[in-house]
Design a protein around this motif. Sequence first.
Motif, PDB file in Angstrom:
ATOM      1  N   TYR A 104      -5.957   7.542  -7.339  1.00 19.04           N
ATOM      2  CA  TYR A 104      -6.693   8.529  -8.133  1.00 19.04           C
ATOM      3  C   TYR A 104      -5.726   9.625  -8.552  1.00 19.04           C
ATOM      4  N   PRO A 105      -5.595   9.930  -9.843  1.00 22.36           N
ATOM      5  CA  PRO A 105      -6.430   9.455 -10.958  1.00 22.36           C
ATOM      6  C   PRO A 105      -5.832   8.326 -11.791  1.00 22.36           C
ATOM      7  N   THR A 106      -4.583   7.888 -11.506  1.00 24.37           N
ATOM      8  CA  THR A 106      -3.867   7.021 -12.445  1.00 24.37           C
ATOM      9  C   THR A 106      -4.256   5.548 -12.371  1.00 24.37           C
ATOM     10  N   THR A 107      -4.991   5.138 -11.342  1.00 28.69           N
ATOM     11  CA  THR A 107      -5.521   3.783 -11.114  1.00 28.69           C
ATOM     12  C   THR A 107      -4.453   2.764 -10.714  1.00 28.69           C
ATOM     13  N   VAL A 108      -3.177   3.142 -10.565  1.00 30.18           N
ATOM     14  CA  VAL A 108      -2.147   2.158 -10.201  1.00 30.18           C
ATOM     15  C   VAL A 108      -2.311   1.752  -8.732  1.00 30.18           C
ATOM     16  N   SER A 109      -1.892   0.537  -8.425  1.00 26.06           N
ATOM     17  CA  SER A 109      -1.981   0.016  -7.061  1.00 26.06           C
ATOM     18  C   SER A 109      -0.650   0.219  -6.341  1.00 26.06           C
ATOM     19  N   LEU A 110      -0.728   0.491  -5.044  1.00 34.71           N
ATOM     20  CA  LEU A 110       0.470   0.670  -4.227  1.00 34.71           C
ATOM     21  C   LEU A 110       1.093  -0.704  -3.953  1.00 34.71           C
ATOM     22  N   ARG A 111       2.341  -0.866  -4.369  1.00 30.85           N
ATOM     23  CA  ARG A 111       3.026  -2.161  -4.246  1.00 30.85           C
ATOM     24  C   ARG A 111       3.205  -2.543  -2.779  1.00 30.85           C
ATOM     25  N   ILE A 112       3.279  -3.834  -2.504  1.00 30.35           N
ATOM     26  CA  ILE A 112       3.265  -4.353  -1.150  1.00 30.35           C
ATOM     27  C   ILE A 112       4.406  -3.796  -0.299  1.00 30.35           C
ATOM     28  N   ASP A 113       5.625  -3.678  -0.872  1.00 30.76           N
ATOM     29  CA  ASP A 113       6.746  -3.185  -0.073  1.00 30.76           C
ATOM     30  C   ASP A 113       6.514  -1.730   0.346  1.00 30.76           C
ATOM     31  N   ARG A 114       5.874  -0.951  -0.525  1.00 31.04           N
ATOM     32  CA  ARG A 114       5.588   0.443  -0.198  1.00 31.04           C
ATOM     33  C   ARG A 114       4.453   0.536   0.832  1.00 31.04           C
ATOM     34  N   ARG A 115       3.523  -0.377   0.760  1.00 35.45           N
ATOM     35  CA  ARG A 115       2.455  -0.406   1.766  1.00 35.45           C
ATOM     36  C   ARG A 115       3.047  -0.626   3.155  1.00 35.45           C
ATOM     37  N   LEU A 116       3.883  -1.621   3.246  1.00 37.50           N
ATOM     38  CA  LEU A 116       4.478  -1.946   4.543  1.00 37.50           C
ATOM     39  C   LEU A 116       5.367  -0.815   5.041  1.00 37.50           C
ATOM     40  N   GLU A 117       6.097  -0.173   4.118  1.00 35.45           N
ATOM     41  CA  GLU A 117       6.971   0.924   4.514  1.00 35.45           C
ATOM     42  C   GLU A 117       6.153   2.133   4.958  1.00 35.45           C
ATOM     43  N   LEU A 118       5.024   2.374   4.302  1.00 34.29           N
ATOM     44  CA  LEU A 118       4.157   3.481   4.702  1.00 34.29           C
ATOM     45  C   LEU A 118       3.635   3.282   6.118  1.00 34.29           C
ATOM     46  N   LEU A 119       3.214   2.061   6.433  1.00 36.79           N
ATOM     47  CA  LEU A 119       2.754   1.764   7.787  1.00 36.79           C
ATOM     48  C   LEU A 119       3.897   1.915   8.800  1.00 36.79           C
ATOM     49  N   ARG A 120       5.096   1.466   8.406  1.00 38.57           N
ATOM     50  CA  ARG A 120       6.229   1.580   9.318  1.00 38.57           C
ATOM     51  C   ARG A 120       6.575   3.039   9.597  1.00 38.57           C
ATOM     52  N   LEU A 121       6.524   3.864   8.573  1.00 35.73           N
ATOM     53  CA  LEU A 121       6.816   5.288   8.751  1.00 35.73           C
ATOM     54  C   LEU A 121       5.762   5.960   9.640  1.00 35.73           C
ATOM     55  N   ALA A 122       4.512   5.562   9.471  1.00 33.36           N
ATOM     56  CA  ALA A 122       3.452   6.127  10.316  1.00 33.36           C
ATOM     57  C   ALA A 122       3.702   5.797  11.780  1.00 33.36           C
ATOM     58  N   ASN A 123       4.115   4.563  12.049  1.00 40.53           N
ATOM     59  CA  ASN A 123       4.419   4.171  13.428  1.00 40.53           C
ATOM     60  C   ASN A 123       5.636   4.912  13.972  1.00 40.53           C
ATOM     61  N   GLU A 124       6.622   5.122  13.123  1.00 41.59           N
ATOM     62  CA  GLU A 124       7.856   5.778  13.564  1.00 41.59           C
ATOM     63  C   GLU A 124       7.668   7.272  13.783  1.00 41.59           C
ATOM     64  N   TYR A 125       6.963   7.922  12.863  1.00 42.25           N
ATOM     65  CA  TYR A 125       6.865   9.385  12.915  1.00 42.25           C
ATOM     66  C   TYR A 125       5.515   9.886  13.429  1.00 42.25           C
ATOM     67  N   GLY A 126       4.575   8.991  13.654  1.00 41.82           N
ATOM     68  CA  GLY A 126       3.333   9.360  14.315  1.00 41.82           C
ATOM     69  C   GLY A 126       2.329  10.120  13.479  1.00 41.82           C
ATOM     70  N   PHE A 127       2.358   9.959  12.156  1.00 44.50           N
ATOM     71  CA  PHE A 127       1.374  10.666  11.337  1.00 44.50           C
ATOM     72  C   PHE A 127       0.149   9.785  11.057  1.00 44.50           C
ATOM     73  N   ILE A 128      -0.960  10.456  10.745  1.00 46.32           N
ATOM     74  CA  ILE A 128      -2.209   9.781  10.380  1.00 46.32           C
ATOM     75  C   ILE A 128      -2.109   9.311   8.936  1.00 46.32           C
ATOM     76  N   ILE A 129      -2.576   8.108   8.666  1.00 53.16           N
ATOM     77  CA  ILE A 129      -2.783   7.670   7.281  1.00 53.16           C
ATOM     78  C   ILE A 129      -4.280   7.734   7.011  1.00 53.16           C
ATOM     79  N   PHE A 130      -4.684   8.597   6.083  1.00 55.92           N
ATOM     80  CA  PHE A 130      -6.088   8.612   5.647  1.00 55.92           C
ATOM     81  C   PHE A 130      -6.171   7.757   4.387  1.00 55.92           C
TER      82      PHE A 130
END
Length: 492
Positions: free
Chosen positions: A278-304
């Motif tokens: 929102y608002p651009t409607t683009v989808s998060l590419r798969i490599d960025r999805r996986l990297e976002l999850l990896r960063l959350a595990n490494e740095y301990g932040f919440i993904i909402f």
Amino acid sequence: MNSPILNNLFSRIQLNPRDGRAIYLQLSDGVRTLIKNGQLSAGQKLPSTRDIAKLMEINRITVGKAFEDLQMQGWLESYVGRGTFVTLHIPDLEPKKLQNQVVDKAQKVAGFAVHENQYRHNPYFISTAALHLDDGYPDPKLAPLKELYRAYRNQLTRSGLYRKFGSYGFPDGPEIYKETISRYLNETRGLRTTQKNILSVRGTLMGINLVCTALLKPGDIVVSGIPGWQRAEHNFLHAKAKHIGIPVDEHGLVVDELKKICKRTKVRMVYVTPHHHYPTTVSLRIDRRLELLRLANEYGFIIFEDDYDFDFHYNHRPLQPLASADENGMVIYCGSFSKSFSPAVRMGYLVASENVIEHLTNVRVLLDRQGDHILDNAMADIINDGTIQRYIRKTLAIYGQRRDFFCDLLANELNGAVDFTVPDGGMTVWTEFDKSINLEELARLAYDKGLYISNGKIHQYPSFNKNAIRLGFASSSIEDLTKSIHILKDII
């Protein structure tokens, strides 16, 4: 009446038979105002009901009922053989100047301070235009409202009325709803949940507010994409968190920028709309999805993860949520029926680890003891009987057709004036207008012709100033889409 002062006071009480309120209540309000203004002092004897009735040309019984009402409220005291007096239990207020109108008026300004500057301005606009290219709403004419009504009515006639209506229920939602949502999400989104992972909320915005209230502390850092959803951003700031915006490109949130932030400071939460940003409607590419999850595990932040329109993806099956690949409980997943069903139906859910749901439930009680359990259970019924699934299949085809038709209209009728990419999903087209076109003026002129569009202000940031808006196609018929584009073409 012997006192000309009292005679003048009572004669100024205006009684209007066409007001809609009983005359005795109008008289009671008028006398109470005289007392509150100090024009009738504590202990003062009032004229008889006969004298007041004669002066005001009303029935004596009416005056008597007004006095009874004031006695019940504690403003007057009556003594047999002595008369009626203003009670002694009020302060002797300094009299105010007589005014033409002494009946109570609605208050426009409070007598206490309102610290408006502590809150971001949150404007809203209710359109009355016949045509609309909105923010991406569903078409209510397609929604299974009859089925929902029937399910809701059934809830009112089944057994167990005391359990439903005679006492409070679970603050996190009724068990049937939680069980149904858990099973539904597991089957359609690849989640692994039980009812203990589900919290019923009144739409996405309540879910965001609840998480911000319960899990953010002043000074916490929250990161999200720019441009983004300002309602969510204002919730971050309301929780006294520090909001940092990072870019969004054609592949979604630029996760490399998030990594840079994580290396230099502690991030508490990342808010993301990965399926259709929102608002651009683009989808998060798969490599960025996986990297976002990896960063959350490494740095301990919440993904909402705000998955506001999961079901509507046209070129292929919907992308699975981040929550489906979350192995360490880092994601809070939020969904809503408001976008897929109707904005008027305030119903959604939060999905998280059990201890998070318990904590959010404990905080939710302070805001809202419980949601609408009857509506929750009715929604569970039409999920369990397959109504919602049939509705989504039907509307997916219709909205896909409308998307294609609308994008053809944009390309053919507004060629040279707009630039856009056909969205893979969602209910809007993120449309960039030529810089020579003033969107605020365009929106105003369109509204004068019966068409509502956004003026684009909500998508403007110091670091992002594209001349772009969301044009919603799902809620309009083919005929209305044609009329809408012709209006914009004529103005441009």
